[in-house]
Design a protein around this motif. Structure first.
Motif, PDB file in Angstrom:
ATOM      1  N   LEU A  43       3.726  -7.940  -0.814  1.00  0.00           N
ATOM      2  CA  LEU A  43       2.424  -8.467  -0.404  1.00  0.00           C
ATOM      3  C   LEU A  43       1.376  -8.340  -1.501  1.00  0.00           C
ATOM      4  O   LEU A  43       0.375  -9.067  -1.509  1.00  0.00           O
ATOM      5  CB  LEU A  43       1.938  -7.740   0.865  1.00  0.00           C
ATOM      6  CG  LEU A  43       2.781  -7.968   2.128  1.00  0.00           C
ATOM      7  CD1 LEU A  43       2.281  -7.090   3.271  1.00  0.00           C
ATOM      8  CD2 LEU A  43       2.730  -9.434   2.555  1.00  0.00           C
ATOM      9  N   GLY A  44       1.598  -7.383  -2.376  1.00  0.00           N
ATOM     10  CA  GLY A  44       0.661  -7.190  -3.479  1.00  0.00           C
ATOM     11  C   GLY A  44      -0.525  -6.302  -3.130  1.00  0.00           C
ATOM     12  O   GLY A  44      -1.521  -6.295  -3.868  1.00  0.00           O
ATOM     13  N   TYR A  45      -0.405  -5.534  -2.028  1.00  0.00           N
ATOM     14  CA  TYR A  45      -1.514  -4.673  -1.613  1.00  0.00           C
ATOM     15  C   TYR A  45      -0.967  -3.349  -1.080  1.00  0.00           C
ATOM     16  O   TYR A  45       0.111  -3.293  -0.482  1.00  0.00           O
ATOM     17  CB  TYR A  45      -2.347  -5.329  -0.512  1.00  0.00           C
ATOM     18  CG  TYR A  45      -2.975  -6.634  -0.907  1.00  0.00           C
ATOM     19  CD1 TYR A  45      -4.123  -6.669  -1.705  1.00  0.00           C
ATOM     20  CD2 TYR A  45      -2.411  -7.842  -0.483  1.00  0.00           C
ATOM     21  CE1 TYR A  45      -4.696  -7.879  -2.069  1.00  0.00           C
ATOM     22  CE2 TYR A  45      -2.986  -9.059  -0.852  1.00  0.00           C
ATOM     23  CZ  TYR A  45      -4.120  -9.064  -1.647  1.00  0.00           C
ATOM     24  OH  TYR A  45      -4.691 -10.261  -1.998  1.00  0.00           O
ATOM     25  N   GLU A  46      -1.761  -2.303  -1.238  1.00  0.00           N
ATOM     26  CA  GLU A  46      -1.427  -1.018  -0.637  1.00  0.00           C
ATOM     27  C   GLU A  46      -1.857  -1.059   0.835  1.00  0.00           C
ATOM     28  O   GLU A  46      -3.000  -1.383   1.144  1.00  0.00           O
ATOM     29  CB  GLU A  46      -2.159   0.118  -1.367  1.00  0.00           C
ATOM     30  CG  GLU A  46      -1.707   1.495  -0.931  1.00  0.00           C
ATOM     31  CD  GLU A  46      -2.328   2.605  -1.782  1.00  0.00           C
ATOM     32  OE1 GLU A  46      -2.504   3.713  -1.249  1.00  0.00           O
ATOM     33  OE2 GLU A  46      -2.639   2.329  -2.962  1.00  0.00           O
ATOM     34  N   LEU A  47      -0.918  -0.731   1.721  1.00  0.00           N
ATOM     35  CA  LEU A  47      -1.167  -0.862   3.146  1.00  0.00           C
ATOM     36  C   LEU A  47      -1.475   0.468   3.833  1.00  0.00           C
ATOM     37  O   LEU A  47      -2.108   0.483   4.889  1.00  0.00           O
ATOM     38  CB  LEU A  47       0.041  -1.499   3.844  1.00  0.00           C
ATOM     39  CG  LEU A  47       0.506  -2.846   3.276  1.00  0.00           C
ATOM     40  CD1 LEU A  47       1.719  -3.345   4.054  1.00  0.00           C
ATOM     41  CD2 LEU A  47      -0.618  -3.875   3.317  1.00  0.00           C
ATOM     42  N   LEU A  48      -1.030   1.567   3.228  1.00  0.00           N
ATOM     43  CA  LEU A  48      -1.179   2.871   3.869  1.00  0.00           C
ATOM     44  C   LEU A  48      -1.855   3.883   2.961  1.00  0.00           C
ATOM     45  O   LEU A  48      -1.618   3.908   1.740  1.00  0.00           O
ATOM     46  CB  LEU A  48       0.193   3.428   4.279  1.00  0.00           C
ATOM     47  CG  LEU A  48       1.002   2.635   5.310  1.00  0.00           C
ATOM     48  CD1 LEU A  48       2.396   3.230   5.450  1.00  0.00           C
ATOM     49  CD2 LEU A  48       0.289   2.638   6.658  1.00  0.00           C
ATOM     50  N   ASN A  49      -2.697   4.704   3.565  1.00  0.00           N
ATOM     51  CA  ASN A  49      -3.215   5.902   2.898  1.00  0.00           C
ATOM     52  C   ASN A  49      -2.307   7.060   3.289  1.00  0.00           C
ATOM     53  O   ASN A  49      -2.131   7.343   4.476  1.00  0.00           O
ATOM     54  CB  ASN A  49      -4.645   6.204   3.361  1.00  0.00           C
ATOM     55  CG  ASN A  49      -5.617   5.114   2.957  1.00  0.00           C
ATOM     56  OD1 ASN A  49      -5.640   4.678   1.804  1.00  0.00           O
ATOM     57  ND2 ASN A  49      -6.424   4.660   3.912  1.00  0.00           N
ATOM     58  N   ARG A  50      -1.686   7.704   2.333  1.00  0.00           N
ATOM     59  CA  ARG A  50      -0.727   8.770   2.610  1.00  0.00           C
ATOM     60  C   ARG A  50      -1.349  10.127   2.295  1.00  0.00           C
ATOM     61  O   ARG A  50      -1.996  10.297   1.263  1.00  0.00           O
ATOM     62  CB  ARG A  50       0.543   8.566   1.786  1.00  0.00           C
ATOM     63  CG  ARG A  50       1.277   7.256   2.107  1.00  0.00           C
ATOM     64  CD  ARG A  50       2.247   6.885   1.020  1.00  0.00           C
ATOM     65  NE  ARG A  50       3.060   5.709   1.343  1.00  0.00           N
ATOM     66  CZ  ARG A  50       2.694   4.462   1.166  1.00  0.00           C
ATOM     67  NH1 ARG A  50       1.476   4.205   0.659  1.00  0.00           N
ATOM     68  NH2 ARG A  50       3.502   3.459   1.470  1.00  0.00           N
ATOM     69  N   SER A  51      -1.139  11.091   3.200  1.00  0.00           N
ATOM     70  CA  SER A  51      -1.644  12.448   2.989  1.00  0.00           C
ATOM     71  C   SER A  51      -0.758  13.421   3.740  1.00  0.00           C
ATOM     72  O   SER A  51       0.157  13.019   4.472  1.00  0.00           O
ATOM     73  CB  SER A  51      -3.091  12.566   3.487  1.00  0.00           C
ATOM     74  OG  SER A  51      -3.143  12.515   4.891  1.00  0.00           O
ATOM     75  N   ASN A  52      -1.031  14.717   3.575  1.00  0.00           N
ATOM     76  CA  ASN A  52      -0.248  15.735   4.284  1.00  0.00           C
ATOM     77  C   ASN A  52      -0.435  15.645   5.793  1.00  0.00           C
ATOM     78  O   ASN A  52       0.387  16.134   6.572  1.00  0.00           O
ATOM     79  CB  ASN A  52      -0.655  17.138   3.803  1.00  0.00           C
ATOM     80  CG  ASN A  52      -0.252  17.372   2.358  1.00  0.00           C
ATOM     81  OD1 ASN A  52       0.710  16.773   1.867  1.00  0.00           O
ATOM     82  ND2 ASN A  52      -0.983  18.233   1.662  1.00  0.00           N
ATOM     83  N   LEU A  57      -4.174   3.442   7.976  1.00  0.00           N
ATOM     84  CA  LEU A  57      -4.191   2.091   7.423  1.00  0.00           C
ATOM     85  C   LEU A  57      -5.299   1.909   6.403  1.00  0.00           C
ATOM     86  O   LEU A  57      -6.420   2.399   6.597  1.00  0.00           O
ATOM     87  CB  LEU A  57      -4.375   1.069   8.546  1.00  0.00           C
ATOM     88  CG  LEU A  57      -3.177   0.821   9.463  1.00  0.00           C
ATOM     89  CD1 LEU A  57      -3.608   0.011  10.679  1.00  0.00           C
ATOM     90  CD2 LEU A  57      -2.067   0.098   8.717  1.00  0.00           C
ATOM     91  N   THR A  58      -4.993   1.193   5.340  1.00  0.00           N
ATOM     92  CA  THR A  58      -6.013   0.730   4.414  1.00  0.00           C
ATOM     93  C   THR A  58      -6.638  -0.526   5.008  1.00  0.00           C
ATOM     94  O   THR A  58      -6.117  -1.082   5.987  1.00  0.00           O
ATOM     95  CB  THR A  58      -5.404   0.390   3.049  1.00  0.00           C
ATOM     96  OG1 THR A  58      -4.516  -0.727   3.213  1.00  0.00           O
ATOM     97  CG2 THR A  58      -4.625   1.575   2.470  1.00  0.00           C
ATOM     98  N   PRO A  59      -7.739  -1.012   4.456  1.00  0.00           N
ATOM     99  CA  PRO A  59      -8.305  -2.279   4.955  1.00  0.00           C
ATOM    100  C   PRO A  59      -7.287  -3.422   4.928  1.00  0.00           C
ATOM    101  O   PRO A  59      -7.253  -4.251   5.846  1.00  0.00           O
ATOM    102  CB  PRO A  59      -9.472  -2.534   4.000  1.00  0.00           C
ATOM    103  CG  PRO A  59      -9.909  -1.162   3.587  1.00  0.00           C
ATOM    104  CD  PRO A  59      -8.635  -0.368   3.462  1.00  0.00           C
TER     105      PRO A  59
END
Length: 299
Positions: A43-52, A57-59
């Motif tokens: 898709l060419g976009y980051e879809l998730l914010n990952r953390s502990n 979801l990203t925008p």
């Protein structure tokens, strides 16, 4: 883009965890992570914010999730249609408002099934927006609603008759068989919220008295016709319900009808579908049969 990756993306968003989603999908966590990364690359976009703490979801992810469900539902329906065509079978999905599906539409489905025995019919209850959306996105073939919409988005509307709304009470409940609108204001009322049209019509009818629905003596509200009828049979008050839903209780003389002078809450029922040229032969034939039979097809 892999459809499986999109499905697994939905799992991740639902569980807010890649590990939990991996268990649900019965694949390893690393394999799922790779699939999500590949989806983001495609898709060419980051879809998730990952953390502990998990994932959010990203925008861009918010946009993808808005369309993902319909993409998957359309794909699944396409596979069903392909399978049906191969087997020389047909399936029609009918959606309707909750109150119509509960009481009026089952007889209609029975009658049309008698006319087209080779067709498989599915009857699903949804709200107005969902019904129209499913018709537009080919997730449903025919819809039944209680609000006339301007013909747009390639949809057609057909008036199928009226749903009769009546005021009921337990047969021995102490209330006259005929009351005025002013007297209705003081009666103990069980309000069924399953049909917004009835609520809207009551509001309109009370305007000459400078009253609103909330000014009535409402004991409680319920989103279940079964709960409302049970309350009435226990003598808890009176209620407005579709006539079709209480035929048996009337026959058994367990309840009685109460006339409210000058009050008419009946509303129109409409069938909605896509335009004729976009319908399959079996959906078109079923729709034409229902238009011809009209109200006779309902209970």
């Amino acid at each position: 883009m892999q459809l499986d990756a999109l499905k697994y993306f939905l799992y991740v968003v639902e569980d807010r965890s890649i590990s939990k989603a991996a268990k649900k999908a019965h694949i390893s966590q690393s394999a799922l992570s790779q699939m999500i990364h590949k989806l983001e690359e495609d898709l060419g976009y980051e879809l998730l914010n990952r953390s502990n703490r998990g994932v959010t979801l990203t925008p861009m992810g918010e946009i993808v999730i808005k369309y993902a469900n319909n993409i998957i539902k359309n794909f699944d329906k396409m596979m069903v249609d392909l399978s049906n065509h191969q087997k020389q079978q047909s399936k029609i999905t009918v959606t309707g408002t909750w109150s119509l599906v509960a009481y009026s539409l089952p007889c209609m489905i029975y009658n049309v099934k008698k006319r087209f025995p080779e067709v498989e019919f599915d009857l699903v209850a949804k709200n107005l927006d969902e019904i129209l959306s499913d018709i537009k996105n080919d997730l449903s073939d025919l819809g039944f609603i209680d609000v006339y919409m301007e013909e747009e988005d390639n949809l057609m509307y057909y008036n199928m008759g009226k749903e009769k709304v009546v005021l009921i009470a337990k047969s021995d409940y102490k209330i006259p068989d005929k009351i005025t609108l002013s007297e209705l204001v003081d009666v103990e009322l069980i309000m069924c919220t399953i049909n917004k049209k009835t609520c809207e019509n009551i509001d309109i009818s009370l305007k000459p008295l400078h009253k609103k629905l909330d000014n009535l003596n409402i004991m409680f509200k319920a989103d279940s016709l079964t709960a409302v009828k049970s309350s009435i049979l226990n003598g808890f008050g009176v209620a407005f319900v579709p006539y079709e839903s209480i035929k048996y209780e009337l026959y058994e003389e367990a309840i009685k009808l109460i006339e409210v002078e000058g009050l008419n809450l009946d509303y129109d029922i409409y069938m909605v579908s896509k335009k004729t040229k976009e319908l399959s032969e079996v959906v078109r034939a079923s729709r034409e049969y229902l238009i011809e039979e009209g109200r006779k097809s309902f209970c």
